[in-house]
Design a protein around this motif. Structure first.
Motif, PDB file in Angstrom:
ATOM      1  N   LEU A   1     -16.023  -0.505  -5.308  1.00  0.00           N
ATOM      2  CA  LEU A   1     -15.129  -1.264  -4.431  1.00  0.00           C
ATOM      3  C   LEU A   1     -14.602  -0.335  -3.338  1.00  0.00           C
ATOM      4  CD1 LEU A   1     -13.269  -3.734  -3.752  1.00  0.00           C
ATOM      5  CD2 LEU A   1     -11.613  -2.740  -5.331  1.00  0.00           C
ATOM      6  N   ASN A   2     -14.651  -0.814  -2.115  1.00  0.00           N
ATOM      7  CA  ASN A   2     -14.214  -0.037  -0.966  1.00  0.00           C
ATOM      8  C   ASN A   2     -12.683  -0.108  -0.874  1.00  0.00           C
ATOM      9  OD1 ASN A   2     -13.712   0.958   1.619  1.00  0.00           O
ATOM     10  ND2 ASN A   2     -15.716   0.237   2.352  1.00  0.00           N
ATOM     11  N   ARG A   3     -12.010   0.853  -1.512  1.00  0.00           N
ATOM     12  CA  ARG A   3     -10.550   0.769  -1.613  1.00  0.00           C
ATOM     13  C   ARG A   3      -9.832   0.973  -0.270  1.00  0.00           C
ATOM     14  NH1 ARG A   3      -9.103   1.466  -7.922  1.00  0.00           N
ATOM     15  NH2 ARG A   3     -11.207   1.035  -8.622  1.00  0.00           N
ATOM     16  N   PRO A   4     -10.325   1.874   0.600  1.00  0.00           N
ATOM     17  CA  PRO A   4      -9.679   1.944   1.926  1.00  0.00           C
ATOM     18  C   PRO A   4      -9.778   0.612   2.680  1.00  0.00           C
ATOM     19  CG  PRO A   4     -11.107   3.851   1.561  1.00  0.00           C
ATOM     20  CD  PRO A   4     -11.333   2.928   0.408  1.00  0.00           C
ATOM     21  N   ALA A   5     -10.951  -0.027   2.610  1.00  0.00           N
ATOM     22  CA  ALA A   5     -11.109  -1.306   3.306  1.00  0.00           C
ATOM     23  C   ALA A   5     -10.188  -2.351   2.690  1.00  0.00           C
ATOM     24  CB  ALA A   5     -12.559  -1.770   3.244  1.00  0.00           C
ATOM     25  N   LEU A   6     -10.038  -2.283   1.374  1.00  0.00           N
ATOM     26  CA  LEU A   6      -9.145  -3.234   0.700  1.00  0.00           C
ATOM     27  C   LEU A   6      -7.718  -3.070   1.222  1.00  0.00           C
ATOM     28  CD1 LEU A   6      -8.353  -5.276  -1.544  1.00  0.00           C
ATOM     29  CD2 LEU A   6      -8.121  -3.311  -3.086  1.00  0.00           C
ATOM     30  N   ALA A   7      -7.262  -1.821   1.272  1.00  0.00           N
ATOM     31  CA  ALA A   7      -5.893  -1.556   1.722  1.00  0.00           C
ATOM     32  C   ALA A   7      -5.677  -2.105   3.129  1.00  0.00           C
ATOM     33  CB  ALA A   7      -5.614  -0.057   1.685  1.00  0.00           C
ATOM     34  N   GLN A   8      -6.723  -2.002   3.938  1.00  0.00           N
ATOM     35  CA  GLN A   8      -6.616  -2.459   5.317  1.00  0.00           C
ATOM     36  C   GLN A   8      -6.582  -3.990   5.425  1.00  0.00           C
ATOM     37  OE1 GLN A   8      -9.734  -0.615   7.536  1.00  0.00           O
ATOM     38  NE2 GLN A   8      -8.447  -0.446   9.342  1.00  0.00           N
ATOM     39  N   GLU A   9      -7.352  -4.641   4.602  1.00  0.00           N
ATOM     40  CA  GLU A   9      -7.510  -6.095   4.733  1.00  0.00           C
ATOM     41  C   GLU A   9      -6.480  -6.903   3.936  1.00  0.00           C
ATOM     42  OE1 GLU A   9      -9.393  -7.637   6.732  1.00  0.00           O
ATOM     43  OE2 GLU A   9     -10.863  -6.129   7.352  1.00  0.00           O
TER      44      GLU A   9
END
Lengths: 447, 481, 123
Positions: free
Chosen positions: A190-198
Motif C-alpha cells: 500500500l502506497n502510504r504517502p499517497a494515502l496520507a495525501q488523498e
C-alpha cells in the motif's frame, strides 16, 4: 419425440386440453400475435442422457486437467474433503430454492445461519450475510456499503488489490457519482504517502487486500486508525484460508471484510461457481446487501431461523434496496461451511501452516536460482512475487508446455512488470512438484 | 436441532490433512498473526455427516416435493447434469490467459462459445456474454451496457421505465446503475397501461424493462408497438428473461424489438437452484451493443481455428465478475440444451403453458382469478374470497406445507392483493397436478368451513410459524459463543 | 394544539410554529409490526411532501413525507430501541420528530380528524 422430462402421454394431453376447453396446445399460444412468432429456431436435435454425457466427456477431454498448478490470483487449488461433495450433493439442499417459507426450509436456513457464524468467527466481525456472488463483486458491494453507511462519495483503492476485483469495482460504479482514487503500489505494498495525501473528509472508505496480489502481507492496523480518524471505513478483502494464520479483519480494525470463498471447499471449475462473503460491524447491518438469516422462535418458543431484515431488499424496497442481488451462491456457501466444519478450529490453522511452509520452501528454493530475486518488502503467506531475468510470459509459456503452471505473470496488470510473476503454493503441491518447478525454471532461464 | 457449533468438542477433527513434506518455516512476525484460531466447530466426520444429513431433511425440495413457486421455474433438475459439471472441476480459469494456455482448455472455451451461440439463437440476439452470475446480475450488466451505449452516442438519459408488475430486481438493478425509475401501472387488462406508458416516454428515457410474459403470466400482444415507441425516443428495450420458459421456440425476444436480454439458466435451463444459488444470468444483445460487452470474452481465431480469450476491448464496460461467470452452472445448462434439443425445448414451453392453464381452469371456480385470460407458464390467483373468512394467502401456504406441497409464491406480484402465483413447470405429471388441485380445493373449502383452523398451521414441520418481527428487531444473525 | 393528517397517513400536531410528526393508526395497522424507524438528522430542512423519514416492518418499507415544510428540531430516539411503540401508540408515544415550521399557513392544505376519517372510509 416425447422426452421423459415432459411426462404427459398423448391421452393425458387430450384430457387436459378438454378440461381447459381448447382444441390444441397451439391454441394456448393464441394471445401471441402471429407476426411476433419465431420464424427460426435452429438448435440441433436432442439426444439421450448417455449421448449427452459422452459429448460432455469429449469436451472435457479437450482440456488438460493434469497440470501442476502454481497459480492463484484469487482461485486456489485446495484439498476438498469427500464429505463436502456428498453432503452438499444431497438433493434436499441443491434442488431447493431461497427459503421463503421458513417452516419447510429450516435445513437451508439453519445451515446459512451456521455459515454466517463461521464467517463472523473467521473475520472476527459481528454480522455476515448469507453470501454474495464472488470475491470480486463482494469488493464492489463492500464499497457500495461503505458509501451508503458514510453518505460520502470518494473511495481510495489500494492498487495492490487483485486487478480483477478493481476492474469489477470500476465497472459497478461507472455510472454513479463516485470518485475512485487508485493508490499505485509502492514496492508491492500500500502506497502510504499517497494515502496520507488523498485521505480527507470526503473519503467513504479505503479498500485494501491481504495477502495482496503480490502475495505480500502487511499490518494495516495503523492504516485503520488513520482512516477512522478521517471518518472513513476500512474495507479489507481477505483470502479465507490465510485467516487460519493471519490477523483477522476485526483485529486490524476493519469495518467491513469481503472475500471469495472458492478456497473453502469449492472446485476451481474454470472460475465458478464460488461464493463471495461479506461481514461487518453490527452498526452497519442495515446497509448490508443480500439475504440475511436471523434467529427467532416459533409459536411454541422453539428456536428457528428466518430470512430477516428483508425490508432492505429488492423485492420490498425495489429501487431503494441496498443491492439488486436476489439469487446468491447459497450452495457454494454451504460447501464453505461444511469445509470449515470438517477442518475445525485446529484444522484450519494446520492447513494455513501447510500452505505457509510449502510456499516458504518454494520461495527459498526459487530465490537460490541465479538471476531470480524474490520481492522482500513484506512477509508472504502462500503466494510471493519473483523477478526473473527475462519475460515472465516467456518462462510461463515454456513451463506450461511441460505441464507446469509456474505462476501468474504480472506484466498484463502493471506497467514495467514484464519480468514479474506471482507463484502460489498450496498444500496440494508436493515437495517433489516444487523441486521440479525449480529445476524446470532453471532450464527455462538457461534457454 | 443443535447448531453445529453447539456440538463442538475441543480437540476433535472431521478430516485429517496430509503430513508436511517440507521443513517448518520461521513464523511470521507476531504483528501479522491472529491471536486465537477462529472458533470453528470441532467434531468427527460421522457427527458432521449426520448433522448436515439431518439438516437436509428439514427442507422441501424439487426432488422431494412439488414446488410450484411462481416466477422461479422450479423444474426437475436432471441428474446427468451434475455428472457433467464434475468433469470440469480441476480447471484453473487463469490458465486460459497464459501464453499457450488457451490450447489447454479448448473444451471449456468451446462449451462457453457454443452455449453463447445457442442462447443467441433461442433469444434472437446477436451476441451473448455468460459472465453475469445470476438474473439480477444480468439485469445490472444489461443496464451498464445500455448506459455505455447512450454515453457513446452522446445521449443524455436519466430514466428507466418499468411496469409496476415487474420483479423488484428490475428497478433495483436500474438504480444501481444510477437511473431514476418511472413506474407504469398495470391496466385492467393485465398489461402495462399503454396510454400512461406513452405519456411517460420522453427523450431522457434510457430503457424500458419488460418481463414478457409478465409476472401475471400474460403475454403482452402490444409488445412490438411498445418497442417502436421506445425506439422512437432512442430508448432501448430490455427483456427480463425470468419467464423465458413459456416461449422457447414460440417467440424470440430479439425478433420483436428487444435489444438486451438476460436469461436465468437456473430457471429455464434446468440447473438446480441450490437453496438460493448459484444461478447464472447470461446477457444477449443486438449488434449495436456488442462493442460494450464485458471482458474477458471468447473469440474464434480464424488463423489457427482455435478459440482464445480476449481480455480487452476499447468500448467494453469492463468486467462484471471475477472470471468467465458461473462456469459449472453453464456446463449443466449446456448439457440440458443439447440433451433436449430443438424439439425438446419447444415441448418444454408447450407443456409448461399447458400445465399452468390446466391448473388455472381447475382452480378458478375456487379462487379469485383477477385476470381471467389464457395464461402462459404461470397463473396468478388471489385469496380475496378466502380473506372474506379471514384466511390469508399465507395461511393457505402453511396449509399446503402440512399437505406436503411447497407453497406457490405468495404476495407477489405486488399489484394483486393476497396473490398466489402458481408455476407448475413442464416436468410435473398430470397425477401430481391433479393431486395438488384437489388439495387447493380442500384449502378453499376449509377456508369457508373452519377458517380458524389455519392459524395453527403448519403442524407437521420441525417448527411452527416463526416470529419474524422478533428476528428483525433483535438481529441475531450469528451464534455468539 | 390541533392534529392534522395527510393523504399519505402522516399526522402533524401543530402548536404555534412547531409541529410534532408521526404516522396514523391506520398506517401503523397497514404496515404491521414495525421493526425500524429511520429518523432524520436534527437540522434537516424539508419542504412539504419531501421524504422526511422511513419506516420498516417485516414485509414492507415506506417513506414518511413531510406534512409541512420546516426544519427538524427534535427526534424521538426512543424509537431506535423500541420501534413497537409505533404499533402500540402511533398517535401519542410514537411521535417521530418535531419540525420548526417555515410556513405555518400550509396547515390549510391538510385534513382535520373528521376529514381524514372520511378519507379513510373512501379508500
Amino acid at each position: 419425440m416425447t422426452s421423459h422430462y415432459c411426462p404427459h402421454t398423448p391421452q393425458e394431453i387430450r384430457e387436459m386440453l378438454d378440461a381447459i376447453g381448447v382444441a390444441s396446445i397451439e391454441e394456448l399460444f393464441a394471445p401471441i400475435p402471429a407476426e411476433l412468432r419465431a420464424k427460426t429456431f435452429n438448435l440441433p436435435a436432442g439426444m439421450s442422457e448417455f449421448e449427452t454425457l459422452a459429448r460432455m466427456q469429449q469436451l472435457a477431454a479437450d482440456n488438460c486437467s493434469q497440470l501442476s498448478l502454481f497459480i492463484g490470483g484469487g482461485f486456489y487449488d485446495h484439498l476438498i474433503p469427500a464429505a463436502v461433495d456428498h453432503l452438499a450433493g444431497r438433493a434436499e439442499f441443491y434442488t431447493a430454492y431461497t427459503p421463503y417459507q421458513p417452516e419447510c426450509s429450516q435445513g437451508t436456513l439453519q445451515a446459512l445461519f451456521e455459515y454466517q457464524t463461521a464467517i463472523c468467527r473467521l473475520t472476527g466481525l459481528e454480522v455476515s450475510n448469507a453470501s454474495l456472488y464472488d470475491g470480486a463483486t463482494a469488493v464492489a458491494e463492500g464499497a457500495l456499503m461503505a458509501l451508503r453507511a458514510t453518505n460520502r462519495n470518494r473511495l481510495l483503492v489500494d492498487g495492490c488489490i487483485n486487478p480483477a476485483s478493481r476492474q469489477v469495482l470500476k465497472t459497478y460504479l461507472s455510472n454513479l457519482d463516485v470518485e475512485i482514487v487508485e493508490l499505485p503500489p509502492l514496492d508491492g505494498l500500500l502506497n502510504r504517502p499517497a494515502l496520507a495525501q488523498e485521505l480527507d473528509d470526503r473519503v467513504a472508505a479505503l479498500l485494501v487486500q491481504y495477502p495482496n496480489i503480490f502475495g505480500c502481507v502487511e499490518d494495516f492496523s495503523p492504516v485503520a486508525e488513520q482512516v477512522h480518524a478521517a471518518g472513513g471505513l476500512l474495507v479489507t478483502a481477505v483470502y479465507p484460508v490465510a485467516l487460519g494464520m493471519l490477523k483477522s479483519p476485526a483485529e486490524i480494525g476493519a469495518d467491513i471484510a469481503v472475500g471469495d470463498g472458492q478456497s473453502l471447499g469449492n472446485p476451481l471449475s474454470f472460475g465458478g461457481p464460488s461464493f463471495g462473503f461479506i461481514a461487518a460491524k453490527k452498526a452497519y447491518i442495515r446497509n448490508m446487501p443480500g439475504r440475511i438469516v436471523g434467529e427467532t422462535v416459533d409459536k411454541n418458543g422453539q428456536r428457528g431461523f428466518v430470512l430477516t431484515l428483508q425490508a432492505r431488499e429488492q423485492h420490498i424496497k425495489r429501487h431503494k434496496a441496498t443491492s439488486n442481488i436476489c439469487s446468491n451462491q447459497s450452495l457454494c456457501a454451504l460447501r464453505g461451511l461444511i469445509f470449515l466444519s470438517a477442518l475445525g478450529r485446529e484444522g484450519l490453522t494446520e492447513l494455513a501452516q501447510l500452505n505457509y511452509d510449502k510456499a516458504q520452501y518454494a520461495k527459498a528454493s526459487l530465490a537460490a536460482i541465479p538471476g531470480v530475486t524474490v520481492l522482500q518488502s513484506a512477509p508472504s503467506f502462500n503466494e510471493f512475487t519473483v523477478s526473473l531475468p527475462k519475460s515472465a510470459d516467456q518462462v510461463v509459456g515454456a513451463l506450461l508446455a511441460k505441464g507446469i503452471v509456474a505462476g501468474l505473470p504480472l506484466g498484463q496488470y502493471f506497467e514495467g512488470s514484464e519480468n514479474l510473476m506471482v507463484v502460489t503454493v498450496t498444500e496440494k503441491r508436493s515437495r517433489k512438484e516444487i523441486d521440479l518447478l525449480v529445476r524446470e525454471l532453471e532450464v527455462a532461464l538457461c534457454n | 436441532m443443535q447448531l453445529i457449533f453447539e456440538q463442538s468438542v475441543p480437540g476433535r477433527k472431521g478430516v485429517m490433512l496430509p503430513a508436511s513434506d517440507v521443513p517448518r518455516a520461521a513464523a511470521l512476525p507476531e504483528g501479522l498473526r491472529r491471536a486465537e484460531p477462529a472458533a470453528l466447530p470441532e467434531l468427527s466426520e460421522l457427527d458432521l455427516v449426520r448433522h448436515f444429513t439431518n439438516l437436509s431433511r428439514r427442507n422441501f425440495s424439487v426432488d422431494t416435493h412439488f414446488y410450484p413457486l411462481g416466477s422461479c421455474t422450479m423444474k426437475y433438475n436432471a441428474k446427468v447434469l451434475e455428472n457433467a459439471a464434475n468433469l470440469f472441476a480441476p480447471l484453473h480459469p487463469l490458465t486460459a490467459l497464459l501464453p499457450g494456455g488457451s490450447d489447454l482448455c479448448q473444451g471449456a472455451l468451446g462449451m462457453l462459445y457454443d452455449l453463447a451461440q445457442m442462447l443467441a439463437d433461442i433469444t434472437g440476439m446477436d451476441e451473448v456474454t455468460a459472465q453475469p452470475l445470476a438474473g439480477a446480475h444480468g439485469e445490472m450488466t444489461g443496464m451498464l451496457l445500455i448506459a455505455a451505449y447512450h454515453k457513446a452516442k452522446g445521449n443524455q438519459k436519466k430514466y428507466v421505465v418499468v411496469p409496476d408488475s415487474s420483479h423488484g430486481t428490475n428497478p433495483a438493478s436500474a438504480a444501481m446503475v444510477g437511473y431514476e425509475i418511472i413506474t407504469i401501472p398495470t391496466a385492467p387488462y393485465g398489461d402495462m397501461d399503454m396510454e400512461l406508458f406513452k405519456q411517460a416516454m420522453n427523450s431522457e428515457v434510457a430503457a424500458v424493462m419488460m418481463t414478457c410474459p409478465n409476472t401475471l403470466g400474460l403475454f403482452n400482444p402490444h409488445i412490438k408497438e411498445i418497442a417502436d415507441i421506445a425506439h422512437s425516443h432512442d430508448a432501448l428495450m430490455y427483456y427480463d428473461g425470468a419467464n423465458l420458459n413459456a416461449i422457447m421456440g414460440k417467440v424470440r425476444p430479439g425478433d420483436v424489438g428487444f435489444d438486451v436480454i438476460h436469461v436465468n439458466l437456473h430457471k429455464t435451463f434446468g440447473t438446480p437452484h441450490g437453496g438460493g444459488g448459484p444461478g447464472s444470468g447470461p446477457v444477449g444483445v443486438k449488434k449495436a451493443l456488442v462493442p460494450f460487452l464485458p471482458m474477458p470474452c471468447i473469440v474464434h481465431d480464424d488463423d489457427s481455428g482455435q478459440l482464445r480469450v480476449q481480455t480487452d476491448s476499447p468500448q467494453s464496460i469492463g468486467r462484471t465478475a471475477n472470471f468467465f461467470g458461473n462456469f459449472g452452472v453453464m456446463v449443466k445448462a449446456y448439457a440440458y440444451m443439447i440433451m433436449l434439443g430443438r424439439e425438446g425445448l419447444i415441448q418444454v414451453s408447450e407443456q409448461a403453458v399447458l400445465n399452468a392453464n390446466y391448473i388455472k381452469e381447475k382452480l378458478k371456480g375456487y379462487f379469485e382469478l383477477p385476470y381471467d385470460q389464457t395464461c402462459m407458464h404461470e397463473a396468478v390467483f388471489s385469496a380475496s374470497r378466502q380473506l372474506e373468512h379471514g384466511v390469508h394467502a399465507i395461511d393457505i401456504a402453511k396449509f399446503l406445507i402440512d399437505k406436503g406441497y411447497h407453497p406457490p409464491t405468495v404476495y407477489f406480484p405486488l399489484i394483486v392483493k393476497e396473490a398466489i402465483m402458481i408455476e407448475p413447470t413442464e416436468t410435473e405429471s398430470k397425477q401430481t397436478l391433479d393431486a395438488f388441485i384437489e388439495i387447493m380445493i380442500e384449502a378453499a373449502q376449509l377456508a369457508e368451513s373452519d377458517p380458524a383452523a389455519f392459524a395453527a398451521m403448519p403442524v407437521s414441520m420441525p417448527v411452527t410459524r416463526l416470529d419474524e418481527t422478533k428476528a428483525a428487531r433483535e438481529q441475531n444473525v450469528c451464534c455468539v459463543g | 394544539m390541533s392534529i392534522y393528517f395527510t393523504k399519505e397517513h402522516e399526522w402533524a400536531k401543530v402548536n404555534g410554529n412547531l409541529a410534532q410528526v408521526g404516522i396514523s393508526e391506520h398506517a401503523a395497522h397497514e404496515l404491521g409490526d414495525v421493526t425500524f424507524v429511520e429518523l432524520p438528522a436534527i437540522g434537516k430542512q424539508v419542504k412539504q411532501g419531501e421524504v422526511l423519514a422511513a419506516i420498516e416492518s417485516v414485509k414492507a418499507a415506506s417513506d414518511i413525507y413531510a406534512p409541512l415544510s420546516g426544519k427538524v428540531v427534535k427526534v424521538n430516539s426512543t424509537l431506535d430501541a423500541t420501534p413497537e411503540q409505533v404499533n402500540e401508540s402511533p398517535e401519542q408515544a410514537a411521535w417521530m420528530l418535531e419540525l420548526e415550521l417555515s410556513d405555518p399557513a400550509e396547515v390549510g392544505s391538510l385534513m382535520n380528524k373528521e376529514q381524514y376519517d372520511a378519507y379513510l372510509k373512501s379508500l
